[in-house]
Scaffold this active site. Structure first.
Site, short mmCIF file in Angstrom:
data_model
loop_
_atom_site.label_atom_id
_atom_site.label_comp_id
_atom_site.label_asym_id
_atom_site.label_seq_id
_atom_site.Cartn_x
_atom_site.Cartn_y
_atom_site.Cartn_z
N TRP A 195 58.46 60.82 -9.66
CA TRP A 195 59.58 61.87 -9.73
C TRP A 195 61.02 60.94 -9.32
CZ3 TRP A 195 61.42 61.46 -5.03
CH2 TRP A 195 60.53 61.43 -4.00
N ALA B 61 55.54 62.58 -13.25
CA ALA B 61 55.19 63.66 -11.97
C ALA B 61 55.31 65.16 -12.48
CB ALA B 61 56.21 63.25 -10.98
N GLU C 116 52.55 50.03 -8.57
CA GLU C 116 53.67 49.75 -7.61
C GLU C 116 53.80 50.95 -6.58
OE1 GLU C 116 56.66 50.36 -6.10
OE2 GLU C 116 58.15 50.40 -7.80
N CYS D 209 61.16 53.22 -3.35
CA CYS D 209 60.02 52.49 -2.76
C CYS D 209 60.64 51.11 -1.93
CB CYS D 209 59.28 52.11 -4.16
SG CYS D 209 60.05 51.37 -5.53
#
Ligand code: NDP
Length: 457
Positions: free
Chosen positions: A133, A159, A231, A265
């Site tokens: 998301w 998501a 990832e 991330c």
């Protein structure tokens, strides 16, 4: 009663909408549509693929505001950051539109005994994208654009908290000419992923998300003997060298850490500072974080919005409390804001070191951790003391020295004087437990294509 996906605005807890999930029969029907979609799409002339990708990029550009608004409502991203997300997304789609003919051009080789020897890239089927998301549009185009360019069709498992985004994105793809069956959204739970990966149509699966989800999906792919790309985030370092300009270093650290309310991330999760800089850097960082504008994601001035979900906010708060228990010093923030929604105060922790949860675990929210290094060597050692290896940034005025440090980081992406930033032309991905495979650029192209040898004696 049918199961639904519920979108909740994390800024105020309001329910935005319910989206019906597919039952097993409907899922089977969607997969059959993708089967016939693929049979047709794989033969589409390259010029038509190119034309559709260009149309998609144009549509994303034309609908920036609508898209950024849905993203803001469903996961709380500040509106202007959502606009930026649409821009990198259309750039990626355009990159594959502009380059697909050269990427797919057969490569001839001179080999013994052959009148002709060639390497060609053929499509293999449907690629399943299991997506998070945090960048609801960017993550989707990052897997979909190269696959559609290569002749594969796409199945999207988005998501559960961003169904409105999934629906809107799907409409953009359909309007660009990638019809149902070529680009298909599957409103399903993660329990359906295994069955889909085993479907003979599916040639591979790509996941961006948590390590747990990555492990689960990689196991399924391994069992099915199908390729996967993962990832899975990181605890990226941002090293501040002793010759850095303090104001610039603080600005880069704040952008790198608090963009997307810290839910990236490749965010700068560990700020590793050479000792001579520590006091000045930390003081200004705290000042800056204390004056960050927290508020309505739709407000143009907002720098920090709510987190995407309350459960993730509560998990983050528990991590911060454990970090403090293990010796981190709370300088500012560190609390749940007392209002409806998934709000968390922008936080600075200092005195963070290996063994502390703020050093060893990914903190997926607006929390900056300051770590002191004795010198540049120690900074590198600290940076590489990590089971992840996604990106890393080095800040310093002597660019040559900063580059030398940046090249020694055990990461997939080294940046000097800029936080990790995606570019269509550069590969994105990590080493170690950040996952494997690359997205974007020509390296994001071949993961799910059949690199075929053709030899004519
Ligand atoms: P998840 O990793 O659980 O979700 C990402 C995607 O994977 C979603 O589509 C999810 O579906 C799906 N998924 C989850 N578990 C499985 C499974 N066992 N099999 C198949 N698919 C699965 O992320 P969360 O939203 O729960 O966030 C938790 C943490 O993950 C964050 O705090 C952060 O640390 C990390 N994260 C990392 C991201 C990154 O960019 N690398 C992005 C988002 C999160 P569903 O939504 O239906 O559960």
């Amino acid at each position: 009663s049918r199961k639904t996906l519920t979108a909740v605005n994390p800024a105020n807890d309001q329910v935005l909408g319910e989206h019906e999930m597919l039952d097993d029969a409907q899922l089977a029907e969607k997969l059959d549509q993708a089967r016939s979609g693929y049979a047709e799409f794989r033969h589409l002339p390259l010029a038509d693929r190119r034309q559709r990708l260009t149309a998609l990029a144009d549509l994303i550009d034309q609908h920036q505001r609508e898209m950024a608004e849905i993203i803001a409502h469903e996961m709380g991203k500040p509106f202007h950051q959502g606009i930026a997300e649409t821009q990198i997304s259309s750039a990626i789609v355009r990159f594959y539109a502009d380059n697909l003919e050269s990427l797919l051009k057969p490569q001839s080789r001179q080999v013994e005994g052959a009148q002709k020897a060639e390497i060609v890239h053929d499509p293999m089927g449907a690629v399943l994208g299991v997506m998070p998301w945090n960048y609801p549009l960017y993550q989707v185009v990052r897997f979909a654009a190269p696959n559609l360019a290569g002749g594969n069709v796409c199945l999207l498992k988005h998501a559960s908290n961003v169904p409105g985004c999934a629906k809107y994105i799907t409409k953009l793809f359909h309007d660009a000419g990638f019809k149902e069956g070529t680009f298909t959204w599957l409103p399903i739970g993660s329990d359906k992923v295994e069955g889909i990966v085993h479907d003979p149509l599916v040639c591979g699966v790509t996941l961006t998300g948590s390590e747990d989800a990555g492990r689960a999906v990689a196991k399924i792919a391994g069992d099915a003997i199908k390729p996967s790309v993962l990832e899975l985030g990181g605890i990226d370092p941002l090293i501040v060298l002793d010759d850095a300009d303090v104001d610039k270093a603080v600005e880069l650290a704040v952008n790198g850490r608090f963009d997307n309310t810290g839910q990236s991330c490749a965010a700068s999760k560990r700020l590793i500072v050479e000792r001579p800089m520590l006091e000045r850097f930390t003081e200004r960082l705290i000042d800056r974080v204390q004056t960050m504008r927290i508020g309505d994601p739709m407000d143009g001035d907002t720098e920090v919005g709510p987190m995407s979900r309350k459960d993730l906010r509560d998990d983050l708060h528990a991590q911060v409390q454990r970090a403090i228990k293990h010796g981190a010093q709370l300088e500012t923030g560190g609390e749940v804001l007392d209002r409806p929604g998934a709000w968390y105060a922008p936080t600075v922790l200092t005195n963070v070191a290996p063994g502390n949860p703020a050093f060893d675990e990914e903190l997926f929210g607006p929390v900056a951790s300051v770590i002191v290094a004795d010198d540049a060597e120690h900074a590198i050692e600290l940076a590489n003391n990590c089971r992840y290896g996604l990106g890393g940034t080095v800040v310093g005025q002597d660019v040559k020295r900063a580059e030398q440090v940046a090249r020694r980081l055990e990461v997939g992406m080294s940046f000097v004087n800029r936080p990790t930033t995606p570019f269509a032309e550069l590969p994105f991905g990590g080493v170690k437990e950040s996952g494997y495979g690359r997205e974007q650029s020509e390296y994001g192209f071949g993961a799910f294509l059949n690199v075929r040898t053709v030899y004519i004696a």
